[in-house]
Motif scaffolding. Sequence first.
Motif, PDB file in Angstrom:
ATOM      1  N   LEU A  34       0.810  -1.369  -0.034  1.00  0.00           N
ATOM      2  CA  LEU A  34       0.035  -0.153   0.044  1.00  0.00           C
ATOM      3  C   LEU A  34       0.968   1.323  -0.016  1.00  0.00           C
ATOM      4  CD1 LEU A  34      -2.744  -1.053   2.803  1.00  0.00           C
ATOM      5  CD2 LEU A  34      -2.951  -1.222   0.156  1.00  0.00           C
ATOM      6  N   TRP A  35       1.830   1.262   0.420  1.00  0.00           N
ATOM      7  CA  TRP A  35       2.917   2.275   0.553  1.00  0.00           C
ATOM      8  C   TRP A  35       4.235   2.297  -0.195  1.00  0.00           C
ATOM      9  CZ3 TRP A  35      -0.760   4.570   2.745  1.00  0.00           C
ATOM     10  CH2 TRP A  35      -1.595   4.010   3.622  1.00  0.00           C
ATOM     11  N   GLU A  36       4.192   1.586  -1.279  1.00  0.00           N
ATOM     12  CA  GLU A  36       5.340   1.517  -2.174  1.00  0.00           C
ATOM     13  C   GLU A  36       5.552   2.922  -2.883  1.00  0.00           C
ATOM     14  OE1 GLU A  36       4.856  -1.910  -4.352  1.00  0.00           O
ATOM     15  OE2 GLU A  36       5.456  -3.311  -2.875  1.00  0.00           O
ATOM     16  N   ASN A  37       4.506   3.516  -3.220  1.00  0.00           N
ATOM     17  CA  ASN A  37       4.560   4.652  -4.059  1.00  0.00           C
ATOM     18  C   ASN A  37       4.177   5.950  -3.004  1.00  0.00           C
ATOM     19  OD1 ASN A  37       4.790   3.258  -6.285  1.00  0.00           O
ATOM     20  ND2 ASN A  37       2.549   2.721  -6.236  1.00  0.00           N
ATOM     21  N   LEU A  38       4.378   5.652  -1.858  1.00  0.00           N
ATOM     22  CA  LEU A  38       4.024   6.808  -0.922  1.00  0.00           C
ATOM     23  C   LEU A  38       5.324   7.599  -0.722  1.00  0.00           C
ATOM     24  CD1 LEU A  38       2.374   8.328   1.306  1.00  0.00           C
ATOM     25  CD2 LEU A  38       3.456   6.886   3.123  1.00  0.00           C
ATOM     26  N   LEU A  88       2.736  14.980   1.470  1.00  0.00           N
ATOM     27  CA  LEU A  88       3.086  13.750   1.004  1.00  0.00           C
ATOM     28  C   LEU A  88       1.946  13.372  -0.003  1.00  0.00           C
ATOM     29  CD1 LEU A  88       0.668  11.679   2.341  1.00  0.00           C
ATOM     30  CD2 LEU A  88       1.702  12.240   4.455  1.00  0.00           C
ATOM     31  N   GLU A  89       2.282  12.324  -0.724  1.00  0.00           N
ATOM     32  CA  GLU A  89       1.322  12.012  -1.823  1.00  0.00           C
ATOM     33  C   GLU A  89       1.690  10.589  -2.125  1.00  0.00           C
ATOM     34  OE1 GLU A  89       2.831  13.272  -6.086  1.00  0.00           O
ATOM     35  OE2 GLU A  89       2.126  15.058  -4.785  1.00  0.00           O
ATOM     36  N   GLY A  90       0.527   9.762  -2.392  1.00  0.00           N
ATOM     37  CA  GLY A  90       0.903   8.406  -2.915  1.00  0.00           C
ATOM     38  C   GLY A  90      -0.059   8.027  -3.791  1.00  0.00           C
ATOM     39  N   THR A  91      -0.158   6.470  -4.321  1.00  0.00           N
ATOM     40  CA  THR A  91      -1.173   5.867  -5.048  1.00  0.00           C
ATOM     41  C   THR A  91      -1.429   4.497  -4.760  1.00  0.00           C
ATOM     42  OG1 THR A  91       0.390   5.296  -6.797  1.00  0.00           O
ATOM     43  CG2 THR A  91      -0.582   7.703  -7.143  1.00  0.00           C
ATOM     44  N   TRP A  92      -2.713   4.100  -4.987  1.00  0.00           N
ATOM     45  CA  TRP A  92      -2.861   2.805  -5.301  1.00  0.00           C
ATOM     46  C   TRP A  92      -3.529   2.269  -6.528  1.00  0.00           C
ATOM     47  CZ3 TRP A  92      -6.086   1.820  -0.009  1.00  0.00           C
ATOM     48  CH2 TRP A  92      -5.251   1.989   1.148  1.00  0.00           C
ATOM     49  N   ALA A  93      -3.384   1.092  -6.888  1.00  0.00           N
ATOM     50  CA  ALA A  93      -3.815   0.432  -7.897  1.00  0.00           C
ATOM     51  C   ALA A  93      -4.278  -0.941  -7.604  1.00  0.00           C
ATOM     52  CB  ALA A  93      -3.062   0.570  -9.150  1.00  0.00           C
ATOM     53  N   GLU A  94      -5.334  -1.298  -8.100  1.00  0.00           N
ATOM     54  CA  GLU A  94      -5.715  -2.652  -7.586  1.00  0.00           C
ATOM     55  C   GLU A  94      -6.466  -3.241  -8.816  1.00  0.00           C
ATOM     56  OE1 GLU A  94      -8.813  -4.792  -4.305  1.00  0.00           O
ATOM     57  OE2 GLU A  94      -9.675  -3.154  -5.676  1.00  0.00           O
ATOM     58  N   LYS A  95      -6.277  -4.717  -8.975  1.00  0.00           N
ATOM     59  CA  LYS A  95      -6.880  -5.514  -9.995  1.00  0.00           C
ATOM     60  C   LYS A  95      -7.998  -6.105  -9.131  1.00  0.00           C
ATOM     61  CE  LYS A  95      -6.238  -6.861 -14.017  1.00  0.00           C
ATOM     62  NZ  LYS A  95      -5.258  -8.016 -14.525  1.00  0.00           N
ATOM     63  N   SER A  96      -9.246  -6.119  -9.671  1.00  0.00           N
ATOM     64  CA  SER A  96     -10.520  -6.636  -9.088  1.00  0.00           C
ATOM     65  C   SER A  96     -11.631  -6.589 -10.014  1.00  0.00           C
ATOM     66  CB  SER A  96     -10.925  -5.605  -7.777  1.00  0.00           C
ATOM     67  OG  SER A  96     -12.203  -5.748  -7.168  1.00  0.00           O
ATOM     68  N   MET A 110      -9.632   5.679   2.353  1.00  0.00           N
ATOM     69  CA  MET A 110      -8.879   4.899   3.205  1.00  0.00           C
ATOM     70  C   MET A 110      -7.323   5.102   3.269  1.00  0.00           C
ATOM     71  SD  MET A 110     -10.522   1.354   1.465  1.00  0.00           S
ATOM     72  CE  MET A 110      -9.305   0.133   2.372  1.00  0.00           C
ATOM     73  N   ALA A 111      -6.792   5.484   2.465  1.00  0.00           N
ATOM     74  CA  ALA A 111      -5.484   5.824   2.609  1.00  0.00           C
ATOM     75  C   ALA A 111      -5.133   7.010   3.349  1.00  0.00           C
ATOM     76  CB  ALA A 111      -4.502   5.844   1.305  1.00  0.00           C
ATOM     77  N   LEU A 112      -5.810   8.034   3.189  1.00  0.00           N
ATOM     78  CA  LEU A 112      -5.762   9.325   4.035  1.00  0.00           C
ATOM     79  C   LEU A 112      -6.188   8.921   5.603  1.00  0.00           C
ATOM     80  CD1 LEU A 112      -7.375  12.132   1.553  1.00  0.00           C
ATOM     81  CD2 LEU A 112      -4.863  11.638   2.130  1.00  0.00           C
ATOM     82  N   ALA A 113      -7.094   8.153   5.473  1.00  0.00           N
ATOM     83  CA  ALA A 113      -7.713   7.839   7.011  1.00  0.00           C
ATOM     84  C   ALA A 113      -6.757   7.092   7.602  1.00  0.00           C
ATOM     85  CB  ALA A 113      -8.816   7.072   6.884  1.00  0.00           C
ATOM     86  N   LEU A 114      -5.864   6.152   6.986  1.00  0.00           N
ATOM     87  CA  LEU A 114      -4.956   5.358   7.662  1.00  0.00           C
ATOM     88  C   LEU A 114      -3.626   6.307   8.197  1.00  0.00           C
ATOM     89  CD1 LEU A 114      -4.746   1.900   5.477  1.00  0.00           C
ATOM     90  CD2 LEU A 114      -5.058   2.045   8.033  1.00  0.00           C
ATOM     91  N   ILE A 115      -3.241   7.091   7.126  1.00  0.00           N
ATOM     92  CA  ILE A 115      -2.074   7.858   7.438  1.00  0.00           C
ATOM     93  C   ILE A 115      -2.257   8.856   8.576  1.00  0.00           C
ATOM     94  CG2 ILE A 115      -0.619   9.844   6.324  1.00  0.00           C
ATOM     95  CD1 ILE A 115      -0.979   8.462   3.681  1.00  0.00           C
ATOM     96  N   LEU A 116      -3.495   9.481   8.624  1.00  0.00           N
ATOM     97  CA  LEU A 116      -3.788  10.272   9.716  1.00  0.00           C
ATOM     98  C   LEU A 116      -3.925   9.358  11.117  1.00  0.00           C
ATOM     99  CD1 LEU A 116      -6.726  12.366   8.262  1.00  0.00           C
ATOM    100  CD2 LEU A 116      -4.431  13.104   9.093  1.00  0.00           C
ATOM    101  N   LEU A 117      -4.382   8.220  11.036  1.00  0.00           N
ATOM    102  CA  LEU A 117      -4.445   7.493  12.081  1.00  0.00           C
ATOM    103  C   LEU A 117      -2.943   6.961  12.577  1.00  0.00           C
ATOM    104  CD1 LEU A 117      -6.135   5.744  14.170  1.00  0.00           C
ATOM    105  CD2 LEU A 117      -5.835   3.825  12.596  1.00  0.00           C
ATOM    106  N   ALA A 118      -1.950   6.951  11.551  1.00  0.00           N
ATOM    107  CA  ALA A 118      -0.659   6.511  12.039  1.00  0.00           C
ATOM    108  C   ALA A 118       0.059   7.939  12.698  1.00  0.00           C
ATOM    109  CB  ALA A 118       0.173   6.165  10.757  1.00  0.00           C
ATOM    110  N   ALA A 119      -0.347   9.005  11.986  1.00  0.00           N
ATOM    111  CA  ALA A 119       0.104  10.210  12.696  1.00  0.00           C
ATOM    112  C   ALA A 119      -0.316  10.329  14.083  1.00  0.00           C
ATOM    113  CB  ALA A 119      -0.456  11.239  11.840  1.00  0.00           C
ATOM    114  N   SER A 120      -1.585   9.936  14.225  1.00  0.00           N
ATOM    115  CA  SER A 120      -2.233  10.214  15.583  1.00  0.00           C
ATOM    116  C   SER A 120      -1.672   9.467  16.919  1.00  0.00           C
ATOM    117  CB  SER A 120      -3.919  10.019  15.691  1.00  0.00           C
ATOM    118  OG  SER A 120      -3.939   8.472  15.549  1.00  0.00           O
ATOM    119  N   THR A 121      -0.806   8.352  16.419  1.00  0.00           N
ATOM    120  CA  THR A 121      -0.184   7.760  17.415  1.00  0.00           C
ATOM    121  C   THR A 121       1.031   8.491  18.126  1.00  0.00           C
ATOM    122  OG1 THR A 121       1.399   6.796  16.084  1.00  0.00           O
ATOM    123  CG2 THR A 121      -0.745   5.592  16.485  1.00  0.00           C
ATOM    124  N   PHE A 122       1.439   9.694  17.585  1.00  0.00           N
ATOM    125  CA  PHE A 122       2.637  10.623  17.975  1.00  0.00           C
ATOM    126  C   PHE A 122       1.880  11.730  18.633  1.00  0.00           C
ATOM    127  CE2 PHE A 122       4.271   8.030  14.427  1.00  0.00           C
ATOM    128  CZ  PHE A 122       5.434   7.484  15.003  1.00  0.00           C
TER     129      PHE A 122
END
Length: 283
Positions: A34-38, A88-96, A110-122
């Motif tokens: 998920l974060w290879e392109n972050l 910061l910026e990033g991308t996701w691409a999914e085959k589905s 989802m991506a933005l919420a996860l990054i904000l959630l990670a930041a909130s731990t600090f």
Amino acid sequence: AFTVRLQSSVYTPPSNSTPPNIRAVLQKWGNESLWENLQMDGDGSWLIHGLLHGTIQGASDGSYMDTLCPDACSSAFMLTCTSSGMRLEGTWAEKSAVASNYRGEIFGGMALALILLAASTFLPPECDVSPVKLWFYNSGVINHGNKPHSDLAEKQGQADVLILLKRYLRSLPFSVSFEKVEAHVDEYKSYLEYTAQERWNIEMDDRAKHALITALESNSFISTPFPFEHFRCFTKFGKICGSPSDAIYDRHGYVTAKQLFHDRGIVSMEHFDWIYWDGMPKA
């Protein structure tokens, strides 16, 4: 000659040390694809500082090109500090099999919420953080994003990822406000007339399209499961992403048709699965 014998061994548990930065937190939660392109300015400490001072905003846009590939979609997302200009910026691409522009838009949330959630731990305990504004064009994502505690309808499309979006948002120690931005303003406005949010949307639209094309060319897509996705349901067709009852009926109908066609000598059971049934109406 000397002989060395191993008499015993003991399992060494992994270290429980605190991750040093936001990226490390995201990686600790699993699924590093998920974060290879972050891409992030610095170590992300500016994001923590910006949350404390109410200067963080974000944006996202999705892409889906059914004429190019009907079973792939993408998203581009960004967060910025309006005071320092760090971002910061990033991308996701999914085959589905359920790829759509809507799914791509949800990925951005989802991506933005996860990054904000990670930041909130600090963040310091019990600190006061102003609501973070995230700018989207898709009204469905805005509606669900602003109602993280509401239930989903049984027949809700893309329910597998909407559930996670709501879960991530509920876990945040501060509020997030999903705001509406007009899309494609470059078709009728000059560059000097763009608002900051409109400019972000144009940038994310371009990046999402580029990410989708790049993923298709390299056959490189994000994997699953997503962080904190504790439950997944499957049929022989794959993961259920919408209505469970519809998915079960579809699978049952497929099995019934397969047996019927075989019994009547129309198509043998060993050949049935090789037919592209979705394309039959266009034949």
